[in-house]
Design a protein around this motif. Structure first.
Motif, PDB file in Angstrom:
ATOM      1  N   THR A   1       5.761   5.119 -15.656  1.00  0.00           N
ATOM      2  CA  THR A   1       4.481   4.480 -15.376  1.00  0.00           C
ATOM      3  C   THR A   1       4.402   4.168 -13.880  1.00  0.00           C
ATOM      4  OG1 THR A   1       5.298   2.236 -15.739  1.00  0.00           O
ATOM      5  CG2 THR A   1       4.457   3.412 -17.675  1.00  0.00           C
ATOM      6  N   VAL A   2       3.197   3.891 -13.411  1.00  0.00           N
ATOM      7  CA  VAL A   2       3.042   3.563 -11.993  1.00  0.00           C
ATOM      8  C   VAL A   2       3.791   2.275 -11.632  1.00  0.00           C
ATOM      9  CG1 VAL A   2       1.370   2.969 -10.181  1.00  0.00           C
ATOM     10  CG2 VAL A   2       0.898   4.857 -11.741  1.00  0.00           C
ATOM     11  N   PRO A   3       3.712   1.194 -12.453  1.00  0.00           N
ATOM     12  CA  PRO A   3       4.504   0.008 -12.112  1.00  0.00           C
ATOM     13  C   PRO A   3       6.014   0.281 -12.103  1.00  0.00           C
ATOM     14  CG  PRO A   3       2.785  -0.600 -13.647  1.00  0.00           C
ATOM     15  CD  PRO A   3       2.771   0.894 -13.552  1.00  0.00           C
ATOM     16  N   ASP A   4       6.508   1.114 -13.032  1.00  0.00           N
ATOM     17  CA  ASP A   4       7.930   1.473 -13.014  1.00  0.00           C
ATOM     18  C   ASP A   4       8.287   2.238 -11.745  1.00  0.00           C
ATOM     19  OD1 ASP A   4       8.391   0.294 -15.450  1.00  0.00           O
ATOM     20  OD2 ASP A   4       8.340   2.167 -16.592  1.00  0.00           O
TER      21      ASP A   4
ATOM     22  N   GLY B   1       0.825  -1.220   0.000  1.00  0.00           N
ATOM     23  CA  GLY B   1       0.000   0.000   0.000  1.00  0.00           C
ATOM     24  C   GLY B   1       0.850   1.256   0.000  1.00  0.00           C
ATOM     25  N   LEU B   2       1.907   1.268   0.801  1.00  0.00           N
ATOM     26  CA  LEU B   2       2.806   2.433   0.822  1.00  0.00           C
ATOM     27  C   LEU B   2       3.524   2.595  -0.511  1.00  0.00           C
ATOM     28  CD1 LEU B   2       4.374   2.144   4.381  1.00  0.00           C
ATOM     29  CD2 LEU B   2       2.871   3.942   3.537  1.00  0.00           C
ATOM     30  N   ILE B   3       4.014   1.491  -1.079  1.00  0.00           N
ATOM     31  CA  ILE B   3       4.706   1.571  -2.360  1.00  0.00           C
ATOM     32  C   ILE B   3       3.754   2.050  -3.454  1.00  0.00           C
ATOM     33  CG2 ILE B   3       5.774   0.164  -4.167  1.00  0.00           C
ATOM     34  CD1 ILE B   3       7.175  -1.405  -1.982  1.00  0.00           C
ATOM     35  N   TYR B   4       2.520   1.569  -3.442  1.00  0.00           N
ATOM     36  CA  TYR B   4       1.551   2.011  -4.443  1.00  0.00           C
ATOM     37  C   TYR B   4       1.240   3.506  -4.290  1.00  0.00           C
ATOM     38  CZ  TYR B   4      -2.683   2.492  -7.155  1.00  0.00           C
ATOM     39  OH  TYR B   4      -3.609   2.925  -8.061  1.00  0.00           O
ATOM     40  N   THR B   5       1.000   3.945  -3.053  1.00  0.00           N
ATOM     41  CA  THR B   5       0.681   5.353  -2.810  1.00  0.00           C
ATOM     42  C   THR B   5       1.832   6.260  -3.227  1.00  0.00           C
ATOM     43  OG1 THR B   5      -0.729   4.711  -0.961  1.00  0.00           O
ATOM     44  CG2 THR B   5      -0.021   7.007  -1.048  1.00  0.00           C
ATOM     45  N   PHE B   6       3.045   5.951  -2.766  1.00  0.00           N
ATOM     46  CA  PHE B   6       4.208   6.748  -3.139  1.00  0.00           C
ATOM     47  C   PHE B   6       4.488   6.662  -4.640  1.00  0.00           C
ATOM     48  CE2 PHE B   6       5.957   6.125   1.386  1.00  0.00           C
ATOM     49  CZ  PHE B   6       5.373   7.303   1.815  1.00  0.00           C
ATOM     50  N   GLY B   7       4.236   5.480  -5.240  1.00  0.00           N
ATOM     51  CA  GLY B   7       4.463   5.315  -6.683  1.00  0.00           C
ATOM     52  C   GLY B   7       3.546   6.194  -7.517  1.00  0.00           C
ATOM     53  N   VAL B   8       2.276   6.237  -7.153  1.00  0.00           N
ATOM     54  CA  VAL B   8       1.328   7.103  -7.871  1.00  0.00           C
ATOM     55  C   VAL B   8       1.723   8.567  -7.692  1.00  0.00           C
ATOM     56  CG1 VAL B   8      -1.070   7.903  -7.884  1.00  0.00           C
ATOM     57  CG2 VAL B   8      -0.584   5.468  -7.799  1.00  0.00           C
ATOM     58  N   PHE B   9       2.093   8.933  -6.471  1.00  0.00           N
ATOM     59  CA  PHE B   9       2.495  10.302  -6.191  1.00  0.00           C
ATOM     60  C   PHE B   9       3.731  10.689  -7.014  1.00  0.00           C
ATOM     61  CE2 PHE B   9       4.851  13.412  -3.606  1.00  0.00           C
ATOM     62  CZ  PHE B   9       3.896  14.415  -3.562  1.00  0.00           C
ATOM     63  N   LEU B  10       4.758   9.841  -7.008  1.00  0.00           N
ATOM     64  CA  LEU B  10       5.973  10.153  -7.770  1.00  0.00           C
ATOM     65  C   LEU B  10       5.712  10.160  -9.270  1.00  0.00           C
ATOM     66  CD1 LEU B  10       8.736   8.216  -5.825  1.00  0.00           C
ATOM     67  CD2 LEU B  10       8.359  10.675  -5.912  1.00  0.00           C
ATOM     68  N   ARG B  11       4.866   9.263  -9.746  1.00  0.00           N
ATOM     69  CA  ARG B  11       4.537   9.237 -11.178  1.00  0.00           C
ATOM     70  C   ARG B  11       3.873  10.550 -11.588  1.00  0.00           C
ATOM     71  NH1 ARG B  11       3.561  10.599 -15.319  1.00  0.00           N
ATOM     72  NH2 ARG B  11       2.326   9.657 -16.929  1.00  0.00           N
ATOM     73  N   ASN B  12       2.973  11.056 -10.764  1.00  0.00           N
ATOM     74  CA  ASN B  12       2.277  12.301 -11.096  1.00  0.00           C
ATOM     75  C   ASN B  12       3.182  13.515 -10.987  1.00  0.00           C
ATOM     76  OD1 ASN B  12      -0.130  11.028 -11.654  1.00  0.00           O
ATOM     77  ND2 ASN B  12      -0.845  11.176  -9.551  1.00  0.00           N
ATOM     78  N   ILE B  13       4.112  13.521 -10.039  1.00  0.00           N
ATOM     79  CA  ILE B  13       4.978  14.681  -9.820  1.00  0.00           C
ATOM     80  C   ILE B  13       6.190  14.668 -10.756  1.00  0.00           C
ATOM     81  CG2 ILE B  13       6.451  15.842  -8.121  1.00  0.00           C
ATOM     82  CD1 ILE B  13       3.660  16.131  -7.272  1.00  0.00           C
ATOM     83  N   MET B  14       6.871  13.513 -10.870  1.00  0.00           N
ATOM     84  CA  MET B  14       8.158  13.454 -11.575  1.00  0.00           C
ATOM     85  C   MET B  14       8.181  12.507 -12.764  1.00  0.00           C
ATOM     86  SD  MET B  14      10.687  12.975  -8.370  1.00  0.00           S
ATOM     87  CE  MET B  14      10.351  13.722  -6.820  1.00  0.00           C
ATOM     88  N   GLY B  15       7.062  11.932 -13.134  1.00  0.00           N
ATOM     89  CA  GLY B  15       7.033  10.898 -14.165  1.00  0.00           C
ATOM     90  C   GLY B  15       7.544  11.316 -15.525  1.00  0.00           C
ATOM     91  N   GLU B  16       7.357  12.573 -15.879  1.00  0.00           N
ATOM     92  CA  GLU B  16       7.788  13.049 -17.186  1.00  0.00           C
ATOM     93  C   GLU B  16       9.296  13.280 -17.254  1.00  0.00           C
ATOM     94  OE1 GLU B  16       5.530  13.141 -19.581  1.00  0.00           O
ATOM     95  OE2 GLU B  16       4.028  12.549 -18.094  1.00  0.00           O
TER      96      GLU B  16
END
Length: 114
Positions: free
Chosen positions: A59-62, A37-52
């Motif tokens: 991607t969220v899985p990456d 759950g923590l990895i998923y939450t932080f992953g979505v957050f990082l993808r939205n902030i720094m993904g580009e």
């Protein structure tokens, strides 16, 4: 006959060990669910902030896999350079404070549950 044999005093310690193993597996399962759950939450957050900006977070899985590697102390980018240092160069001190808090939460909080 086997059930009566296990009830013998000789096997009491074995029975206690098996009950402890069962209780430990349940705790470990919940710790894994909490960590996911923590990895998923932080992953979505990082993808939205720094993904580009970074291929490791496109991607969220990456992003989740990169976070998992960072939590296990293998936080290198795909080209082998230290990933936190690359992100710090781009996003500065606010990232480092967030990164330290995130690593401390997982390593001290969640990993000590296990």
């Amino acid at each position: 006959r086997l059930v009566r044999l296990v009830r013998h005093k000789l096997f009491h310690e074995l029975k206690v060990m098996l009950f402890g193993l069962w209780a430990g597996i349940r705790v470990l399962g919940w710790a894994i669910i909490l960590l996911f759950g923590l990895i998923y939450t932080f992953g979505v957050f990082l993808r939205n902030i720094m993904g580009e900006s970074f291929k490791e977070l496109e991607t969220v899985p990456d992003a989740m896999f990169t976070l998992f590697r960072c939590f296990r102390d293998d936080c290198a980018a795909y080209d082998g350079t230290p990933f936190p240092e690359r992100v710090r160069e781009t996003y500065g001190g606010i990232f480092m404070v967030s990164y330290i808090l995130m690593i401390m939460t997982v390593s001290v909080g969640v990993f000590n549950l296990i």
